[in-house]
Write a protein that holds these residues in place. Sequence first.
Motif, PDB file in Angstrom:
ATOM      1  N   ASP A  75      -4.001  -2.686  -8.129  1.00 38.63           N
ATOM      2  CA  ASP A  75      -3.735  -4.477  -8.907  1.00 38.63           C
ATOM      3  C   ASP A  75      -2.300  -4.725  -9.207  1.00 38.63           C
ATOM      4  N   ARG A  76      -2.424  -4.138  -9.756  1.00 43.12           N
ATOM      5  CA  ARG A  76      -0.611  -4.387 -11.027  1.00 43.12           C
ATOM      6  C   ARG A  76      -0.096  -4.211 -10.093  1.00 43.12           C
ATOM      7  N   GLY A  77      -0.384  -3.005  -9.240  1.00 40.04           N
ATOM      8  CA  GLY A  77       1.343  -2.864  -7.973  1.00 40.04           C
ATOM      9  C   GLY A  77       1.343  -3.929  -6.679  1.00 40.04           C
ATOM     10  N   ARG A  78      -0.398  -4.575  -6.636  1.00 37.23           N
ATOM     11  CA  ARG A  78       0.103  -5.769  -5.805  1.00 37.23           C
ATOM     12  C   ARG A  78       0.218  -6.796  -6.617  1.00 37.23           C
ATOM     13  N   ARG A  79       0.806  -7.375  -7.833  1.00 41.41           N
ATOM     14  CA  ARG A  79       0.891  -7.908  -9.054  1.00 41.41           C
ATOM     15  C   ARG A  79       2.281  -8.300  -8.394  1.00 41.41           C
ATOM     16  N   LEU A  80       2.775  -6.407  -8.647  1.00 38.90           N
ATOM     17  CA  LEU A  80       4.078  -6.831  -8.906  1.00 38.90           C
ATOM     18  C   LEU A  80       4.894  -6.799  -7.356  1.00 38.90           C
ATOM     19  N   TYR A  81       4.261  -6.367  -6.536  1.00 41.26           N
ATOM     20  CA  TYR A  81       4.203  -6.351  -5.044  1.00 41.26           C
ATOM     21  C   TYR A  81       5.088  -7.801  -4.171  1.00 41.26           C
ATOM     22  N   GLN A  82       3.967  -8.435  -5.735  1.00 47.38           N
ATOM     23  CA  GLN A  82       4.084 -10.495  -5.187  1.00 47.38           C
ATOM     24  C   GLN A  82       5.062 -10.969  -5.564  1.00 47.38           C
ATOM     25  N   GLN A  83       5.340  -9.823  -6.765  1.00 42.61           N
ATOM     26  CA  GLN A  83       6.592 -10.746  -7.226  1.00 42.61           C
ATOM     27  C   GLN A  83       7.857 -10.272  -7.128  1.00 42.61           C
ATOM     28  N   GLU A  84       7.863  -9.993  -6.336  1.00 38.94           N
ATOM     29  CA  GLU A  84       8.870  -8.553  -5.493  1.00 38.94           C
ATOM     30  C   GLU A  84       9.664  -8.041  -6.129  1.00 38.94           C
ATOM     31  N   ASN A  85       9.001  -7.405  -7.296  1.00 41.00           N
ATOM     32  CA  ASN A  85       9.534  -6.269  -8.317  1.00 41.00           C
ATOM     33  C   ASN A  85       9.242  -4.678  -7.671  1.00 41.00           C
ATOM     34  N   ASP A  86       9.681  -4.149  -6.643  1.00 36.62           N
ATOM     35  CA  ASP A  86       9.420  -3.179  -5.635  1.00 36.62           C
ATOM     36  C   ASP A  86       9.787  -2.238  -5.918  1.00 36.62           C
ATOM     37  N   GLU A 102       9.058  -1.072  -9.754  1.00 35.85           N
ATOM     38  CA  GLU A 102       7.664  -1.215 -10.634  1.00 35.85           C
ATOM     39  C   GLU A 102       6.395  -0.982  -9.792  1.00 35.85           C
ATOM     40  N   ALA A 103       6.190  -1.976  -8.660  1.00 30.77           N
ATOM     41  CA  ALA A 103       5.200  -1.850  -7.864  1.00 30.77           C
ATOM     42  C   ALA A 103       4.795  -0.723  -6.933  1.00 30.77           C
ATOM     43  N   ILE A 104       6.237   0.391  -6.322  1.00 27.34           N
ATOM     44  CA  ILE A 104       5.457   1.693  -6.473  1.00 27.34           C
ATOM     45  C   ILE A 104       5.604   2.087  -7.516  1.00 27.34           C
ATOM     46  N   ALA A 105       5.865   2.639  -8.792  1.00 23.68           N
ATOM     47  CA  ALA A 105       5.414   2.980  -9.101  1.00 23.68           C
ATOM     48  C   ALA A 105       4.016   2.883 -10.036  1.00 23.68           C
ATOM     49  N   GLU A 106       3.753   1.793  -9.928  1.00 26.09           N
ATOM     50  CA  GLU A 106       2.481   1.748 -10.301  1.00 26.09           C
ATOM     51  C   GLU A 106       1.639   2.457  -9.417  1.00 26.09           C
ATOM     52  N   LEU A 107       2.121   1.725  -8.201  1.00 28.96           N
ATOM     53  CA  LEU A 107       0.607   2.706  -6.296  1.00 28.96           C
ATOM     54  C   LEU A 107       0.917   4.210  -6.521  1.00 28.96           C
ATOM     55  N   ASN A 108       1.912   4.443  -7.272  1.00 27.75           N
ATOM     56  CA  ASN A 108       1.924   5.817  -7.091  1.00 27.75           C
ATOM     57  C   ASN A 108       1.136   6.334  -8.034  1.00 27.75           C
ATOM     58  N   ARG A 109       0.934   6.204  -8.864  1.00 24.26           N
ATOM     59  CA  ARG A 109       0.458   6.775  -9.870  1.00 24.26           C
ATOM     60  C   ARG A 109      -1.040   6.320  -9.425  1.00 24.26           C
ATOM     61  N   ALA A 122      -3.502   0.774  -1.649  1.00 22.06           N
ATOM     62  CA  ALA A 122      -2.127   1.677  -1.923  1.00 22.06           C
ATOM     63  C   ALA A 122      -1.277   2.019  -0.870  1.00 22.06           C
ATOM     64  N   HIS A 123      -1.344   2.495  -0.120  1.00 20.82           N
ATOM     65  CA  HIS A 123      -1.185   2.981   1.096  1.00 20.82           C
ATOM     66  C   HIS A 123      -0.440   1.854   1.770  1.00 20.82           C
ATOM     67  N   LEU A 124      -1.103   0.886   2.031  1.00 18.04           N
ATOM     68  CA  LEU A 124      -0.583  -0.418   2.727  1.00 18.04           C
ATOM     69  C   LEU A 124       0.314  -1.514   2.032  1.00 18.04           C
ATOM     70  N   LEU A 125      -0.288  -1.128   0.162  1.00 17.75           N
ATOM     71  CA  LEU A 125       0.995  -2.273  -0.156  1.00 17.75           C
ATOM     72  C   LEU A 125       2.067  -1.380  -0.228  1.00 17.75           C
ATOM     73  N   LEU A 126       2.416   0.327  -0.014  1.00 22.43           N
ATOM     74  CA  LEU A 126       3.576   1.326  -0.590  1.00 22.43           C
ATOM     75  C   LEU A 126       3.963   0.445   0.837  1.00 22.43           C
ATOM     76  N   GLY A 127       3.074   0.185   2.514  1.00 20.41           N
ATOM     77  CA  GLY A 127       3.928   0.242   3.313  1.00 20.41           C
ATOM     78  C   GLY A 127       4.187  -0.910   3.850  1.00 20.41           C
ATOM     79  N   ARG A 128       4.505  -2.161   3.302  1.00 19.88           N
ATOM     80  CA  ARG A 128       5.107  -3.144   3.046  1.00 19.88           C
ATOM     81  C   ARG A 128       5.847  -2.979   2.428  1.00 19.88           C
ATOM     82  N   ILE A 129       5.805  -2.771   1.208  1.00 17.07           N
ATOM     83  CA  ILE A 129       7.141  -2.585   0.061  1.00 17.07           C
ATOM     84  C   ILE A 129       8.086  -1.733   0.953  1.00 17.07           C
TER      85      ILE A 129
END
Length: 535
Positions: free
Chosen positions: A429-440, A442-449, A460-467
């Motif tokens: 959820d944190r990674g999704r919010r950061l992705y939407q803010q285009e803070n890629d 930090e989003a990757i760091a959250e998704l890796n966690r 998580a893999h879907l969001l990483l794919g989008r990033i």
Amino acid sequence: MDRRAAIILLTAGLAGAAPVHGQSAAPSRILVMPFENVTRDARIVWLGEAASVLLADDLNALGANAITREERREAFQRLQVPRAASLTDATVIRIGQLVGASQVVVGSLQGEGESLIVTARSIGLEAARIQVNVSERGTLPDLYDLFERVGRRLAPPGAKPPSEVSALPRPPIAALENYIKGLLAETPTNAVHYLNTALQADSSFDRARLALWDVFDEQADHQRALAAVAPVADGSPWSRRARFLAGLSQLNLKRYDDAFNTFNALADARASAPALNNLGIVQLRRGSTPQTGLATYYFHQAAEADATEPDYFFNLGYAYWMERDTQAAIYWLRETVRRNPADGDAHYVLGAALASARNPTEASREKELARRLSSTYAEWDKRPAAEPVPKGLERTKTDVELPHARRVEETLAASGQRDQQELARFYVDRGRRLYQQENDREAIAELNRALFLSPYEADAHLLLGRIHLRNGRVHDAIDALKISLWSAETAEAHAVLAAAYADAKDADKAREEAQRALVLDPQSPDARRVLDRLR
């Protein structure tokens, strides 16, 4: 706030906080890109690459943390960027992110008669703005002093005194020119010619010997590669790297006793993970006993020295598989895919180990995922049952390692959190919010966690794919999206995968994925956009 929510927030703070206890924060890393020859002056073409090399040397001598040319070249290969490509700002930023830089230095060169004008700009990646803009004028014979002045103006506060920079080796300009031309040469023959010419101008120019090793190694001429670095003296600043490269040549020449002695001496002097890993490779290939040191012993040490590098964990699991220790192999291969869920070899060998442990359901799933990641594994399925995994999968390491993700397992351990699935969802959820803010970043760091806790978390893999797709890393995007679909099939993941295939110029697969998305969701706007684009 209930106790569980408080624990989750505490853990999130630990994971995002700075360095693990006992570790100090490293200075901000600086990536110096080759400079642009704005006047297209043929006489100074070689200076574009030379500017990057000299300025990085000067910045490091001044106490900054500039990235080496070898790391930059590794990043180019990882991103599949042609060496001669004219790079966009977006590509430069992606390269900077890949090598862990917080600043990128770009610049230009301009010839005016006998004068040379050097302009350099330092750009902060987080703020995406110019931090320092400098310009200096000099002449070609004054090249070293010219770039020292530029470096001093770009260096961070508290730079070392000028004597530190002046102590750097300064080969004759003719030797430097031929060295750089050797690095840029389009053919091995031309590269060898230029590099040998550089050594004729300055026989102590050890950097040219290391470059010769690169040329010969790429041609699989390991005997000449070994001979290229053998003359580097122990007192040379390039001695350790020369010894490491010599060990790789000895390994490729199957001179295992020599390779062991070389890497062992390096590890004794400084126990680096690549040297320890390669000791394990030597032992795996030549055979070993507990008395001589098992391969698994050295791979254990490498994984302890750098717990962020999946290859060390793969080698450890693979070595246990070769020793027929199935349970140990399963454990370490699972640790591998926690760190790199797109590692097809690890999934397949894990599947073979699970099958050997009489766990056919999990074994089948792991092998299926491997096959989705690459068609190679369909051929492995045809291997005899007595030997389901090929030999030779172990991974040697060079002395040039790009930075990895932070040690997630250490930052998570302090929380005492037991509900890993819930915590993984929190990070998604944190990674999704950061992705939407285009803070890629930090989003990757959250998704890796999240993926460390739950390696097959589809969202998580879907969001990483989008990033990855947004940042032009098409092949990484495709791998992430394949794992997302294997974990849970959704129209959204099919549609994004279709877009990735379209970017990769694979129209047939793009169309197939878009049509599958429409089967699952006839209203999918992403899928329809891809089909319109293909038309």
